[in-house]
Design an enzyme around this catalytic site. Structure first.
Site, PDB file in Angstrom:
ATOM      1  N   ASP A 126      47.922  29.498  58.978  1.00 19.81           N
ATOM      2  CA  ASP A 126      47.919  28.704  57.783  1.00 19.81           C
ATOM      3  C   ASP A 126      48.925  27.876  57.703  1.00 19.81           C
ATOM      4  O   ASP A 126      50.038  28.308  57.579  1.00 19.81           O
ATOM      5  CB  ASP A 126      47.701  29.718  56.390  1.00 19.81           C
ATOM      6  CG  ASP A 126      47.319  28.662  55.168  1.00 19.81           C
ATOM      7  OD1 ASP A 126      47.379  27.606  55.181  1.00 19.81           O
ATOM      8  OD2 ASP A 126      46.817  29.495  54.125  1.00 19.81           O
ATOM      9  N   ARG A 128      49.344  25.066  55.751  1.00 16.94           N
ATOM     10  CA  ARG A 128      49.330  24.589  54.400  1.00 16.94           C
ATOM     11  C   ARG A 128      50.664  24.569  53.729  1.00 16.94           C
ATOM     12  O   ARG A 128      51.332  25.476  53.707  1.00 16.94           O
ATOM     13  CB  ARG A 128      48.279  24.839  53.509  1.00 16.94           C
ATOM     14  CG  ARG A 128      46.773  24.538  53.723  1.00 16.94           C
ATOM     15  CD  ARG A 128      45.723  24.973  53.022  1.00 16.94           C
ATOM     16  NE  ARG A 128      45.716  26.493  53.234  1.00 16.94           N
ATOM     17  CZ  ARG A 128      44.901  27.326  52.439  1.00 16.94           C
ATOM     18  NH1 ARG A 128      43.987  26.574  51.503  1.00 16.94           N
ATOM     19  NH2 ARG A 128      44.970  28.558  52.611  1.00 16.94           N
TER      20      ARG A 128
END
EC number: 3.5.4.25
Length: 209
Positions: A126, A128
């Protein structure tokens, strides 16, 4: 902070008329959007969601993920609540971009799960970041949140920026035969807080219609 507010407009939707607020990140060139509904108060807990862009799920109706289902349900929930917000962040493919997401899908078609596919491409599971939400939340005037999410990272991100997450509201929708493995991986490897017994099965709902 490189996030700059640009403009606002009305956004009619099937669930009601939202206000759409546009923001630009001068460092990355990415454009983010905050949707608001009703009158928001900094003193009251406001129902809301942080939603990362998913072209395939949000716009192309893909059943490989639950993103589109989550976005639509969140907007409906906000409208039914009478007030709330959606932060729509341009972080396609958990931050790896659309073309790399398609490459990851190709690996998933060959048997990799969503985490393994990202890692084989040289990315973290991930990628983000959420610091862009600080000026966005300041602009819409919300400090206390009832956050619609299954992802504990989003809760921690908001808290780390000084926002009060009064409640985590589960958003478990869209389970179907194409994304069962994906949802299981999100739960077991990415730490998403999901219980299989509380999912709405998209296949079942479609049969009802």
């Amino acid at each position: 902070m490189s996030i700059k507010y640009i403009a606002s407009s009305k956004l009619p939707t099937p669930w009601g008329v939202f206000e759409m607020h546009g923001f630009e990140d001068s460092e990355t060139g990415k454009e983010h959007v905050a949707l608001t509904f009703g009158t928001l108060s900094p003193d009251a807990p406001i129902l809301g969601r942080i939603h990362s862009e998913c072209l395939t799920g949000d716009a192309l109706f893909s059943l490989r993920c639950d993103c589109g289902f989550q976005l639509q349900t969140a907007m409906q929930n906000v409208a039914e609540e009478g007030q709330g917000f959606i932060l729509y962040l341009r972080q396609e493919g958990r931050g790896i971009g659309l073309l790399n997401k398609i490459r990851a899908y190709e690996l998933q078609d060959q048997g990799a799960n969503t985490v393994e596919a990202n890692e084989r491409l040289g990315f973290e599971a991930d990628m983000r970041k959420y610091d862009m939400i600080i000026p966005m939340m300041e602009k819409i005037g919300v400090a206390k949140v009832r956050l619609m999410t299954n992802n504990p990272r989003k809760v921690k991100a908001m808290q780390s920026f000084g926002l009060e997450v009064v409640e985590r509201v589960p958003l478990q929708v869209g389970k179907n035969r194409y994304n069962e493995g994906y949802l299981k991986t999100k739960s077991t490897e990415l730490g998403h807080m999901m219980s299989e017994h509380h999912f709405t099965d998209a296949d079942t709902e479609a049969k009802k219609d």
